[in-house]
Design a protein around this motif. Structure first.
Motif, PDB file in Angstrom:
ATOM      1  N   THR A   1       0.860  -1.183   0.000  1.00  0.00           N
ATOM      2  CA  THR A   1       0.000   0.000   0.000  1.00  0.00           C
ATOM      3  C   THR A   1       0.893   1.228   0.000  1.00  0.00           C
ATOM      4  O   THR A   1       1.982   1.214   0.570  1.00  0.00           O
ATOM      5  N   GLY A   2       0.438   2.263  -0.704  1.00  0.00           N
ATOM      6  CA  GLY A   2       1.250   3.466  -0.824  1.00  0.00           C
ATOM      7  C   GLY A   2       0.447   4.606  -1.405  1.00  0.00           C
ATOM      8  O   GLY A   2      -0.790   4.563  -1.442  1.00  0.00           O
ATOM      9  N   VAL A   3       1.157   5.628  -1.874  1.00  0.00           N
ATOM     10  CA  VAL A   3       0.513   6.810  -2.442  1.00  0.00           C
ATOM     11  C   VAL A   3       1.286   7.263  -3.682  1.00  0.00           C
ATOM     12  O   VAL A   3       2.509   7.447  -3.627  1.00  0.00           O
ATOM     13  N   ILE A   4       0.555   7.440  -4.780  1.00  0.00           N
ATOM     14  CA  ILE A   4       1.107   8.086  -5.975  1.00  0.00           C
ATOM     15  C   ILE A   4       0.705   9.553  -5.884  1.00  0.00           C
ATOM     16  O   ILE A   4      -0.476   9.860  -5.674  1.00  0.00           O
ATOM     17  N   THR A   5       1.683  10.445  -6.008  1.00  0.00           N
ATOM     18  CA  THR A   5       1.380  11.880  -5.969  1.00  0.00           C
ATOM     19  C   THR A   5       1.536  12.456  -7.370  1.00  0.00           C
ATOM     20  O   THR A   5       2.558  12.234  -8.030  1.00  0.00           O
ATOM     21  N   THR A   6       0.503  13.168  -7.818  1.00  0.00           N
ATOM     22  CA  THR A   6       0.534  13.852  -9.113  1.00  0.00           C
ATOM     23  C   THR A   6       0.151  15.315  -8.874  1.00  0.00           C
ATOM     24  O   THR A   6      -0.422  15.635  -7.831  1.00  0.00           O
TER      25      THR A   6
ATOM     26  N   ARG B   1      -4.355   6.809  -3.791  1.00  0.00           N
ATOM     27  CA  ARG B   1      -4.036   5.814  -2.757  1.00  0.00           C
ATOM     28  C   ARG B   1      -4.003   4.431  -3.406  1.00  0.00           C
ATOM     29  O   ARG B   1      -4.909   4.070  -4.153  1.00  0.00           O
ATOM     30  N   THR B   2      -2.947   3.680  -3.117  1.00  0.00           N
ATOM     31  CA  THR B   2      -2.826   2.335  -3.707  1.00  0.00           C
ATOM     32  C   THR B   2      -2.886   1.264  -2.617  1.00  0.00           C
ATOM     33  O   THR B   2      -2.461   1.521  -1.490  1.00  0.00           O
ATOM     34  N   PRO B   3      -3.395   0.049  -2.968  1.00  0.00           N
ATOM     35  CA  PRO B   3      -3.909  -0.338  -4.267  1.00  0.00           C
ATOM     36  C   PRO B   3      -5.151   0.479  -4.659  1.00  0.00           C
ATOM     37  O   PRO B   3      -6.009   0.762  -3.815  1.00  0.00           O
ATOM     38  N   ALA B   4      -5.213   0.839  -5.943  1.00  0.00           N
ATOM     39  CA  ALA B   4      -6.267   1.703  -6.465  1.00  0.00           C
ATOM     40  C   ALA B   4      -7.059   0.983  -7.539  1.00  0.00           C
ATOM     41  O   ALA B   4      -6.486   0.283  -8.372  1.00  0.00           O
ATOM     42  N   PHE B   5      -8.380   1.192  -7.521  1.00  0.00           N
ATOM     43  CA  PHE B   5      -9.216   0.751  -8.635  1.00  0.00           C
ATOM     44  C   PHE B   5      -9.653   1.989  -9.401  1.00  0.00           C
ATOM     45  O   PHE B   5     -10.177   2.935  -8.815  1.00  0.00           O
ATOM     46  N   MET B   6      -9.431   1.972 -10.721  1.00  0.00           N
ATOM     47  CA  MET B   6      -9.744   3.118 -11.571  1.00  0.00           C
ATOM     48  C   MET B   6     -11.012   2.853 -12.372  1.00  0.00           C
ATOM     49  O   MET B   6     -11.012   1.990 -13.253  1.00  0.00           O
ATOM     50  N   PRO B   7     -12.118   3.583 -12.092  1.00  0.00           N
ATOM     51  CA  PRO B   7     -13.305   3.444 -12.943  1.00  0.00           C
ATOM     52  C   PRO B   7     -12.977   3.868 -14.374  1.00  0.00           C
ATOM     53  O   PRO B   7     -12.145   4.757 -14.592  1.00  0.00           O
TER      54      PRO B   7
ATOM     55  N   ALA C   1      -4.991 -10.254  -7.172  1.00  0.00           N
ATOM     56  CA  ALA C   1      -3.922  -9.448  -7.776  1.00  0.00           C
ATOM     57  C   ALA C   1      -3.203  -8.623  -6.716  1.00  0.00           C
ATOM     58  O   ALA C   1      -1.969  -8.528  -6.715  1.00  0.00           O
ATOM     59  N   VAL C   2      -3.960  -8.039  -5.795  1.00  0.00           N
ATOM     60  CA  VAL C   2      -3.352  -7.243  -4.718  1.00  0.00           C
ATOM     61  C   VAL C   2      -2.472  -8.130  -3.837  1.00  0.00           C
ATOM     62  O   VAL C   2      -1.360  -7.743  -3.469  1.00  0.00           O
ATOM     63  N   GLN C   3      -2.939  -9.332  -3.547  1.00  0.00           N
ATOM     64  CA  GLN C   3      -2.131 -10.275  -2.761  1.00  0.00           C
ATOM     65  C   GLN C   3      -0.793 -10.572  -3.434  1.00  0.00           C
ATOM     66  O   GLN C   3       0.181 -10.904  -2.769  1.00  0.00           O
ATOM     67  N   ARG C   4      -0.763 -10.450  -4.762  1.00  0.00           N
ATOM     68  CA  ARG C   4       0.436 -10.786  -5.537  1.00  0.00           C
ATOM     69  C   ARG C   4       1.287  -9.558  -5.885  1.00  0.00           C
ATOM     70  O   ARG C   4       2.219  -9.669  -6.671  1.00  0.00           O
ATOM     71  N   GLY C   5       0.951  -8.400  -5.323  1.00  0.00           N
ATOM     72  CA  GLY C   5       1.836  -7.245  -5.466  1.00  0.00           C
ATOM     73  C   GLY C   5       1.431  -6.199  -6.487  1.00  0.00           C
ATOM     74  O   GLY C   5       2.248  -5.374  -6.889  1.00  0.00           O
ATOM     75  N   VAL C   6       0.147  -6.194  -6.913  1.00  0.00           N
ATOM     76  CA  VAL C   6      -0.338  -5.210  -7.888  1.00  0.00           C
ATOM     77  C   VAL C   6      -0.856  -3.967  -7.153  1.00  0.00           C
ATOM     78  O   VAL C   6      -1.480  -4.070  -6.104  1.00  0.00           O
TER      79      VAL C   6
ATOM     80  N   MET D   1     -11.329  -1.634  -2.011  1.00  0.00           N
ATOM     81  CA  MET D   1      -9.946  -1.131  -2.088  1.00  0.00           C
ATOM     82  C   MET D   1      -9.514  -0.530  -0.751  1.00  0.00           C
ATOM     83  O   MET D   1      -8.380  -0.744  -0.301  1.00  0.00           O
ATOM     84  N   GLN D   2     -10.412   0.234  -0.105  1.00  0.00           N
ATOM     85  CA  GLN D   2     -10.079   0.826   1.195  1.00  0.00           C
ATOM     86  C   GLN D   2      -9.834  -0.267   2.231  1.00  0.00           C
ATOM     87  O   GLN D   2      -8.905  -0.176   3.046  1.00  0.00           O
ATOM     88  N   GLY D   3     -10.657  -1.320   2.168  1.00  0.00           N
ATOM     89  CA  GLY D   3     -10.469  -2.453   3.068  1.00  0.00           C
ATOM     90  C   GLY D   3      -9.121  -3.126   2.862  1.00  0.00           C
ATOM     91  O   GLY D   3      -8.427  -3.483   3.827  1.00  0.00           O
ATOM     92  N   LEU D   4      -8.729  -3.291   1.607  1.00  0.00           N
ATOM     93  CA  LEU D   4      -7.428  -3.892   1.289  1.00  0.00           C
ATOM     94  C   LEU D   4      -6.285  -2.995   1.769  1.00  0.00           C
ATOM     95  O   LEU D   4      -5.314  -3.473   2.366  1.00  0.00           O
ATOM     96  N   ARG D   5      -6.409  -1.678   1.517  1.00  0.00           N
ATOM     97  CA  ARG D   5      -5.341  -0.752   1.955  1.00  0.00           C
ATOM     98  C   ARG D   5      -5.170  -0.796   3.473  1.00  0.00           C
ATOM     99  O   ARG D   5      -4.042  -0.873   3.986  1.00  0.00           O
ATOM    100  N   ASP D   6      -6.289  -0.758   4.196  1.00  0.00           N
ATOM    101  CA  ASP D   6      -6.233  -0.780   5.669  1.00  0.00           C
ATOM    102  C   ASP D   6      -5.632  -2.093   6.171  1.00  0.00           C
ATOM    103  O   ASP D   6      -4.807  -2.105   7.092  1.00  0.00           O
TER     104      ASP D   6
END
Length: 376
Positions: free
Chosen positions: A18-23, A29-35, A258-263, A345-350
């Motif tokens: 889990t981390g943060v991409i700054t733009t 916030r990652t892991p992120a799901f993009m609609p 996928a998140v469990q495997r490092g995505v 996604m929030q549950g996974l990040r936490d």
């Protein structure tokens, strides 16, 4: 306001991160799901509604936008963010996948792809250089390399040919992208389900050097077991200090695996498309609102969900408006699905941040195995 694109890894649990991409346009916030906002809109949603679900970033589609209304028109009107009234980050895909899957009469050469529009039959040429130009005109924050994505299953020779062409195109994409502070270019690993080809692709991309790395060429017909087989090793082939993006995935259990495997990042049309066809995704699995069992049910889709569809409407109402062909049906179910995905996604990040991912995943699968609540 920062002018740089950065990625900060904050915690890991096993391979999961889990981390943060700054733009310059905001944090992701990652892991992120993009609609997916294919044609400059997340279908059936207002941009502020998409933001309200918890989405930090959305995806736009180079192929569709270059054909209609055209990238040049969007640029004249102030760029994609202004055009569609989305003020957060936008990732645009390269157009390669849609050219392969949608375009009529396409011809592939070393230079690029010549194709006829699926809308009006007009002729177009898409090359790495043109893809970079279109994405620059759109003004997206994260730009994807132009690549070729063959459908699976395919012979190894065909996968190898497409991968090596994609690596040459990646080099041309990087050269054409140039120096654009605050904007990021992601390379795309190809190689199908062949470990050696994936390794060759990852090495080629690392030599070129990118701001982030995508795992492409999956979720194209190979099935979940084969996809997870590749994800058991592919993310670790890519630099650990850059975001890893799995393209076109997927169902909730695909995302968790996928998140469990490092995505770190994913996108998929599934929650929006499902919403328009009467399918709701809940923590207890899929609910088909078309079914007659819901016609007299006064209960919400999910009593623990705080989205407008669950807070304010019954299953009976959602069943009725779907059956009646009312637009509000797609609006409410899409909002619910995107809300559920972002909650996941929030549950996974936490869970990753607190070192309890295994317990979270076990509970996720337990609830889904229970299935929907009993009919009344």
């Amino acid at each position: 306001m920062t002018s740089a694109f950065t990625f900060e890894l904050r915690a890991t649990d096993g391979k999961a991160r889990t981390g943060v991409i700054t733009t310059p346009r905001g944090k992701i916030r990652t892991p992120a799901f993009m609609p997916v906002g294919t044609a400059a809109t997340v279908k059936a949603m207002l941009p502020e509604s998409v933001a309200a679900t918890g989405a930090d970033i959305i995806l736009g589609n180079t192929y569709h936008l270059m054909l209609r209304p055209t990238a040049e028109r969007i640029a004249r009107l102030g760029g994609l963010h202004k055009f569609m009234n989305w003020h957060g980050p936008i990732l645009t895909d390269s157009g390669g996948f849609q050219v392969m899957s949608l375009a009529a009469l396409r011809k592939l050469t070393e230079e690029g792809v010549t194709f006829s529009s699926h809308i009006d039959g007009s002729k177009h040429v898409l090359t790495p250089e043109r893809s970079m130009e279109i994405q620059r005109l759109l003004g997206s924050d994260i730009v994807m390399c132009f690549d070729e994505c063959p459908a699976l299953p395919a012979p190894d020779e065909e996968v190898a040919r497409a991968m090596r062409l994609s690596m040459r195109w990646a080099e041309r994409s990087k050269a054409a992208f140039g120096d654009r502070p605050g904007h990021a270019l992601f390379g795309i690993q190809q190689g199908g389900v062949n470990r050696e080809l994936r390794e060759e692709s990852a090495e080629a991309l690392k030599v070129i050097g990118f701001d982030g790395y995508a795992i492409g060429g999956l979720a194209v017909g190979e099935g979940q077991e084969a996809m997870f087989g590749v994800l058991d090793y592919a993310p670790q082939m890519l630099p650990a200090d850059k975001p890893r993006y799995l393209m076109g995935v997927g169902k909730p259990d695909d995302i968790v695996g996928a998140v469990q495997r490092g995505v770190d990042m994913m996108d998929c049309v599934l929650p929006t498309r499902s919403g328009r066809t009467g399918q709701a995704w809940t923590r207890r699995g899929q609910v088909n609102i078309k079914n007659a069992r819901h016609a007299d049910d006064p209960r919400p889709l999910d009593e623990d969900c705080t989205c407008p569809a669950c807070r304010n409407y019954s299953r009976a109402y959602l069943h009725h408006v779907f059956r009646a062909g009312e637009m509000i049906s797609g609006m409410l179910l899409t909002w619910h699905n995107l809300h559920y995905y972002q909650e996941l996604m929030q549950g996974l990040r936490d869970a990753i941040a607190e070192g309890r991912l295994d317990a979270f995943v076990s509970e996720f699968h337990r609830l889904r195995a229970e299935g929907d609540i009993e009919p009344i």
